[in-house]
Design a protein around this motif. Structure first.
Motif, PDB file in Angstrom:
ATOM      1  N   TYR A 127     -27.540  13.636 -19.200  1.00 12.61           N
ATOM      2  CA  TYR A 127     -26.476  14.585 -20.109  1.00 12.61           C
ATOM      3  C   TYR A 127     -27.131  14.513 -21.651  1.00 12.61           C
ATOM      4  CZ  TYR A 127     -25.406   9.951 -21.878  1.00 12.61           C
ATOM      5  OH  TYR A 127     -25.452   8.735 -22.524  1.00 12.61           O
ATOM      6  N   MET A 128     -26.581  15.389 -22.547  1.00  9.24           N
ATOM      7  CA  MET A 128     -26.865  15.202 -23.907  1.00  9.24           C
ATOM      8  C   MET A 128     -25.698  15.499 -24.892  1.00  9.24           C
ATOM      9  SD  MET A 128     -29.258  18.374 -24.789  1.00  9.24           S
ATOM     10  CE  MET A 128     -29.265  17.873 -26.612  1.00  9.24           C
ATOM     11  N   ASP A 129     -25.680  15.055 -26.021  1.00  6.29           N
ATOM     12  CA  ASP A 129     -24.409  15.082 -26.750  1.00  6.29           C
ATOM     13  C   ASP A 129     -25.139  16.028 -28.099  1.00  6.29           C
ATOM     14  OD1 ASP A 129     -22.551  13.427 -25.473  1.00  6.29           O
ATOM     15  OD2 ASP A 129     -23.469  11.731 -26.087  1.00  6.29           O
ATOM     16  N   PHE A 130     -24.435  17.198 -28.312  1.00  5.34           N
ATOM     17  CA  PHE A 130     -24.578  18.010 -29.436  1.00  5.34           C
ATOM     18  C   PHE A 130     -23.704  17.447 -30.718  1.00  5.34           C
ATOM     19  CE2 PHE A 130     -26.203  20.908 -26.407  1.00  5.34           C
ATOM     20  CZ  PHE A 130     -27.317  21.228 -26.767  1.00  5.34           C
ATOM     21  N   VAL A 131     -24.447  17.045 -31.671  1.00  7.14           N
ATOM     22  CA  VAL A 131     -23.821  16.595 -32.987  1.00  7.14           C
ATOM     23  C   VAL A 131     -23.052  17.785 -33.631  1.00  7.14           C
ATOM     24  CG1 VAL A 131     -24.096  15.269 -34.984  1.00  7.14           C
ATOM     25  CG2 VAL A 131     -25.421  14.769 -32.966  1.00  7.14           C
ATOM     26  N   ASP A 132     -23.694  18.916 -33.927  1.00  5.58           N
ATOM     27  CA  ASP A 132     -22.832  20.034 -34.609  1.00  5.58           C
ATOM     28  C   ASP A 132     -22.299  20.910 -33.895  1.00  5.58           C
ATOM     29  OD1 ASP A 132     -24.596  21.793 -33.279  1.00  5.58           O
ATOM     30  OD2 ASP A 132     -25.892  22.115 -35.147  1.00  5.58           O
ATOM     31  N   GLY A 133     -21.324  21.326 -34.472  1.00  2.00           N
ATOM     32  CA  GLY A 133     -20.489  22.352 -33.756  1.00  2.00           C
ATOM     33  C   GLY A 133     -20.813  23.569 -33.091  1.00  2.00           C
ATOM     34  N   LYS A 134     -21.750  23.810 -33.405  1.00  3.59           N
ATOM     35  CA  LYS A 134     -22.708  25.290 -33.417  1.00  3.59           C
ATOM     36  C   LYS A 134     -23.652  25.016 -32.213  1.00  3.59           C
ATOM     37  CE  LYS A 134     -22.112  27.287 -38.056  1.00  3.59           C
ATOM     38  NZ  LYS A 134     -23.004  27.570 -39.037  1.00  3.59           N
ATOM     39  N   CYS A 135     -23.849  23.986 -31.586  1.00  8.54           N
ATOM     40  CA  CYS A 135     -24.567  23.792 -30.314  1.00  8.54           C
ATOM     41  C   CYS A 135     -26.007  24.079 -30.499  1.00  8.54           C
ATOM     42  CB  CYS A 135     -24.233  24.675 -29.105  1.00  8.54           C
ATOM     43  SG  CYS A 135     -22.238  24.347 -28.896  1.00  8.54           S
ATOM     44  N   HIS A 136     -26.517  23.748 -31.641  1.00 10.44           N
ATOM     45  CA  HIS A 136     -27.937  23.775 -32.000  1.00 10.44           C
ATOM     46  C   HIS A 136     -28.781  22.893 -31.824  1.00 10.44           C
ATOM     47  CE1 HIS A 136     -26.928  27.209 -35.245  1.00 10.44           C
ATOM     48  NE2 HIS A 136     -26.857  27.977 -34.132  1.00 10.44           N
ATOM     49  N   TYR A 137     -29.709  22.843 -30.668  1.00 15.72           N
ATOM     50  CA  TYR A 137     -30.513  21.710 -30.665  1.00 15.72           C
ATOM     51  C   TYR A 137     -31.562  21.169 -31.398  1.00 15.72           C
ATOM     52  CZ  TYR A 137     -33.876  18.926 -27.597  1.00 15.72           C
ATOM     53  OH  TYR A 137     -34.708  18.334 -26.979  1.00 15.72           O
ATOM     54  N   VAL A 138     -31.528  20.017 -31.780  1.00 16.68           N
ATOM     55  CA  VAL A 138     -32.723  19.526 -32.838  1.00 16.68           C
ATOM     56  C   VAL A 138     -32.986  18.200 -31.973  1.00 16.68           C
ATOM     57  CG1 VAL A 138     -32.895  18.511 -35.117  1.00 16.68           C
ATOM     58  CG2 VAL A 138     -31.258  20.157 -34.833  1.00 16.68           C
ATOM     59  N   PRO A 139     -34.329  18.477 -31.433  1.00 21.44           N
ATOM     60  CA  PRO A 139     -34.950  17.045 -30.795  1.00 21.44           C
ATOM     61  C   PRO A 139     -34.784  15.890 -31.189  1.00 21.44           C
ATOM     62  CG  PRO A 139     -36.149  19.187 -30.570  1.00 21.44           C
ATOM     63  CD  PRO A 139     -35.342  19.393 -31.555  1.00 21.44           C
ATOM     64  N   ALA A 140     -35.303  15.477 -32.532  1.00 22.92           N
ATOM     65  CA  ALA A 140     -34.966  14.166 -33.083  1.00 22.92           C
ATOM     66  C   ALA A 140     -33.546  13.645 -33.224  1.00 22.92           C
ATOM     67  CB  ALA A 140     -35.679  14.410 -34.521  1.00 22.92           C
ATOM     68  N   ARG A 141     -32.704  14.578 -33.334  1.00 21.95           N
ATOM     69  CA  ARG A 141     -31.317  14.066 -33.631  1.00 21.95           C
ATOM     70  C   ARG A 141     -30.575  13.987 -32.160  1.00 21.95           C
ATOM     71  NH1 ARG A 141     -27.752  18.730 -35.904  1.00 21.95           N
ATOM     72  NH2 ARG A 141     -28.058  19.325 -33.856  1.00 21.95           N
ATOM     73  N   ASP A 142     -30.971  14.858 -31.386  1.00 22.36           N
ATOM     74  CA  ASP A 142     -30.178  15.123 -29.965  1.00 22.36           C
ATOM     75  C   ASP A 142     -30.730  14.936 -28.806  1.00 22.36           C
ATOM     76  OD1 ASP A 142     -28.046  16.858 -31.482  1.00 22.36           O
ATOM     77  OD2 ASP A 142     -29.286  18.738 -31.247  1.00 22.36           O
ATOM     78  N   CYS A 143     -31.963  14.417 -29.048  1.00 25.78           N
ATOM     79  CA  CYS A 143     -32.756  13.816 -27.783  1.00 25.78           C
ATOM     80  C   CYS A 143     -33.768  12.675 -28.296  1.00 25.78           C
ATOM     81  CB  CYS A 143     -33.288  14.922 -27.049  1.00 25.78           C
ATOM     82  SG  CYS A 143     -33.840  14.421 -25.360  1.00 25.78           S
ATOM     83  N   ALA A 144     -33.390  11.777 -29.131  1.00 22.02           N
ATOM     84  CA  ALA A 144     -34.256  10.798 -29.703  1.00 22.02           C
ATOM     85  C   ALA A 144     -35.158  10.234 -28.406  1.00 22.02           C
ATOM     86  CB  ALA A 144     -33.615   9.854 -30.484  1.00 22.02           C
ATOM     87  N   ASP A 145     -36.211   9.991 -28.551  1.00 18.58           N
ATOM     88  CA  ASP A 145     -37.086   9.242 -27.478  1.00 18.58           C
ATOM     89  C   ASP A 145     -37.119   9.988 -25.998  1.00 18.58           C
ATOM     90  OD1 ASP A 145     -37.910   7.431 -29.656  1.00 18.58           O
ATOM     91  OD2 ASP A 145     -36.318   6.308 -29.090  1.00 18.58           O
ATOM     92  N   GLY A 146     -36.684  11.268 -26.115  1.00 16.10           N
ATOM     93  CA  GLY A 146     -36.374  12.010 -25.010  1.00 16.10           C
ATOM     94  C   GLY A 146     -35.497  11.483 -23.945  1.00 16.10           C
ATOM     95  N   LYS A 147     -34.368  10.618 -24.536  1.00 15.81           N
ATOM     96  CA  LYS A 147     -33.333  10.002 -23.867  1.00 15.81           C
ATOM     97  C   LYS A 147     -32.196  11.119 -23.738  1.00 15.81           C
ATOM     98  CE  LYS A 147     -34.518   5.260 -24.369  1.00 15.81           C
ATOM     99  NZ  LYS A 147     -34.197   4.042 -24.809  1.00 15.81           N
ATOM    100  N   CYS A 148     -32.294  12.256 -22.802  1.00  9.95           N
ATOM    101  CA  CYS A 148     -31.293  13.206 -22.596  1.00  9.95           C
ATOM    102  C   CYS A 148     -31.733  14.099 -21.587  1.00  9.95           C
ATOM    103  CB  CYS A 148     -30.933  13.940 -24.138  1.00  9.95           C
ATOM    104  SG  CYS A 148     -32.165  15.423 -24.455  1.00  9.95           S
ATOM    105  N   VAL A 149     -30.832  15.071 -21.188  1.00 11.45           N
ATOM    106  CA  VAL A 149     -31.374  15.668 -20.025  1.00 11.45           C
ATOM    107  C   VAL A 149     -32.310  16.841 -20.070  1.00 11.45           C
ATOM    108  CG1 VAL A 149     -29.707  17.591 -20.550  1.00 11.45           C
ATOM    109  CG2 VAL A 149     -30.295  17.106 -18.135  1.00 11.45           C
ATOM    110  N   VAL A 150     -32.622  17.265 -21.620  1.00 13.97           N
ATOM    111  CA  VAL A 150     -33.817  18.111 -21.647  1.00 13.97           C
ATOM    112  C   VAL A 150     -34.860  17.117 -21.673  1.00 13.97           C
ATOM    113  CG1 VAL A 150     -34.729  19.455 -23.521  1.00 13.97           C
ATOM    114  CG2 VAL A 150     -32.364  19.641 -23.235  1.00 13.97           C
ATOM    115  N   GLY A 151     -35.070  16.011 -22.056  1.00 12.73           N
ATOM    116  CA  GLY A 151     -36.177  15.222 -22.333  1.00 12.73           C
ATOM    117  C   GLY A 151     -36.460  14.535 -20.947  1.00 12.73           C
ATOM    118  N   GLY A 152     -35.402  14.386 -19.911  1.00  9.62           N
ATOM    119  CA  GLY A 152     -35.826  14.246 -18.577  1.00  9.62           C
ATOM    120  C   GLY A 152     -36.136  15.293 -17.726  1.00  9.62           C
ATOM    121  N   LEU A 153     -35.993  16.459 -17.903  1.00  6.94           N
ATOM    122  CA  LEU A 153     -36.529  17.482 -17.199  1.00  6.94           C
ATOM    123  C   LEU A 153     -37.884  17.736 -17.687  1.00  6.94           C
ATOM    124  CD1 LEU A 153     -33.815  20.213 -17.313  1.00  6.94           C
ATOM    125  CD2 LEU A 153     -34.961  19.225 -15.342  1.00  6.94           C
ATOM    126  N   GLU A 154     -38.308  17.416 -19.171  1.00  5.38           N
ATOM    127  CA  GLU A 154     -39.532  17.437 -19.790  1.00  5.38           C
ATOM    128  C   GLU A 154     -40.483  16.623 -18.952  1.00  5.38           C
ATOM    129  OE1 GLU A 154     -38.859  19.526 -24.258  1.00  5.38           O
ATOM    130  OE2 GLU A 154     -38.838  17.218 -23.854  1.00  5.38           O
TER     131      GLU A 154
END
Length: 274
Positions: free
Chosen positions: A92-119
Motif C-alpha cells: 500500500y501507500m499513504d498520500f499525504v496531500d489531499g490532491k493525490c500527488h505522488y512525491v517519492p521521497a515523501r510518499d515512498c521513502a526508501d521504496g517502502k510502498c506499493v510503487v517501490g515494491g513494483l519497481e
C-alpha cells in the motif's frame, strides 16, 4: 425475506468464510484471482511459457490465479513470516496531500510502498542473471502488487489505515470500509471468481486512462488514480451504511479497477518477460 436481502445475506456469509487475513489485504482472494485470470487471457505465448517455466508448471493450465494471493499468506507460515513482515509496507501507500500527488521521497521513502515494491520486483523479474527461484518469487509479488495498487483503499489519503478504521454497516452487520471493498461488495454478484472473470472479460477491452504528464512512473499513476477514487464524494458514506445505492454506484468502479489491473498486468508481464 426479499430476494435482495437474501442475496446479501448469502454474500455476507461467503465473505465471512474467507480467511481472516482477507479483511486487511487488497481485494481479498477473489479480486486477486480475477486480476490474474484477466491478465493471463491477454498474455502472449512467450510470456505464458516463461511464467510456466519459472513456476515449474507444464501444460496449458493457468497458474497465475493460484499465486495471486501468495504474498498475503506469508505471515501465516513460520518459514515465510519474516519475508511477510519485511514486505508488508509494499502492499500500500499513504498520500499525504489531499490532491493525490505522488512525491517519492515523501510518499515512498526508501521504496517502502506499493510503487517501490513494483519497481523492485519488476526489475528482479526481468533480470535474466537472477536465479529461477528469485524471479519466480518476484513474479508472485508483481502479480499481487498490481492488484493491490488498483484497490482504491490501498492508496488513499485518509488517516484510517486504508478504511480499516472506518466502521460501517453492511447487510445489518458491523464491518469496515476496507473489508467491503476487499471482497464483500464483489460477492454481491453471487459469482465465483472464474465466472466473475468471464463476466468482466465479456465487456471487451478496457479503456485505460492516458499516461499522466509530467509523471513518468506508471506505478505511481496507478496509485494516484486509486487515491483520486477514494477522494470522491460519497466514497466514504457519511451514514456509515453500505446500502443498495452505494453498491450500485461503487461496484462498477471496483470492477473497472479489476479490468484495468488485468490489462496493465498483462502488458507489464508481456514487456518484462519477452
Amino acid at each position: 425475506m426479499n430476494a435482495v436481502h437474501k442475496r446479501r445475506t448469502i454474500a455476507t456469509l461467503l465473505a465471512l468464510a474467507l480467511p481472516a487475513f482477507a479483511s486487511v489485504h487488497a481485494w481479498g482472494d477473489i479480486g486477486h484471482r480475477i486480476v490474474a485470470e484477466l491478465a493471463w487471457r491477454q498474455l502472449d505465448p512467450t510470456a505464458k511459457a516463461e511464467i510456466q517455466r519459472l513456476l515449474g508448471e507444464t501444460g496449458s493450465a493457468d497458474p497465475l490465479p493460484d499465486i495471486a494471493s501468495w504474498p498475503d499468506r506469508l505471515r501465516d507460515d513460520p518459514a515465510t513470516k519474516a519475508l511477510g513482515k519485511a514486505t508488508g509496507p509494499l502492499h500500500y501507500m499513504d498520500f499525504v496531500d489531499g490532491k493525490c500527488h505522488y512525491v517519492p521521497a515523501r510518499d515512498c521513502a526508501d521504496g517502502k510502498c506499493v510503487v517501490g515494491g513494483l519497481e523492485k520486483y519488476v526489475a528482479i523479474l526481468g533480470d535474466r542473471h537472477k536465479s529461477q527461484a528469485e524471479r519466480a518469487e518476484a513474479l508472485k509479488f508483481v502479480v499481487h502488487f498490481v492488484g493491490d495498487v488498483h484497490q482504491p483503499l490501498h492508496a488513499g489519503n485518509r488517516d484510517d489505515k486504508g478504511g480499516n478504521d472506518y466502521q460501517v454497516q453492511f447487510d445489518g452487520k458491523g464491518t469496515n470500509l476496507h473489508s467491503v471493498w476487499d471482497s464483500k461488495m464483489l460477492y454481491t454478484r453471487d459469482l465465483k471468481w472464474p465466472a466473475y472473470a468471464d463476466r468482466l472479460a465479456a465487456q471487451g477491452p478496457v479503456q485505460l486512462p492516458k499516461p499522466q504528464a509530467p509523471l513518468d512512473n506508471p506505478y505511481a499513476q496507478w496509485a494516484e488514480e486509486s487515491c483520486a477514487i477514494v477522494a470522491t464524494d460519497g466514497f466514504y458514506p457519511d451514514s456509515h451504511t453500505i446500502d443498495d445505492a452505494y453498491v450500485a454506484k461503487q461496484l462498477p468502479v471496483a470492477e473497472t479497477r479489476l479490468r484495468e489491473a488485468g490489462k496493465r498486468l498483462a502488458d507489464l508481464l508481456n514487456k518484462t518477460l519477452d
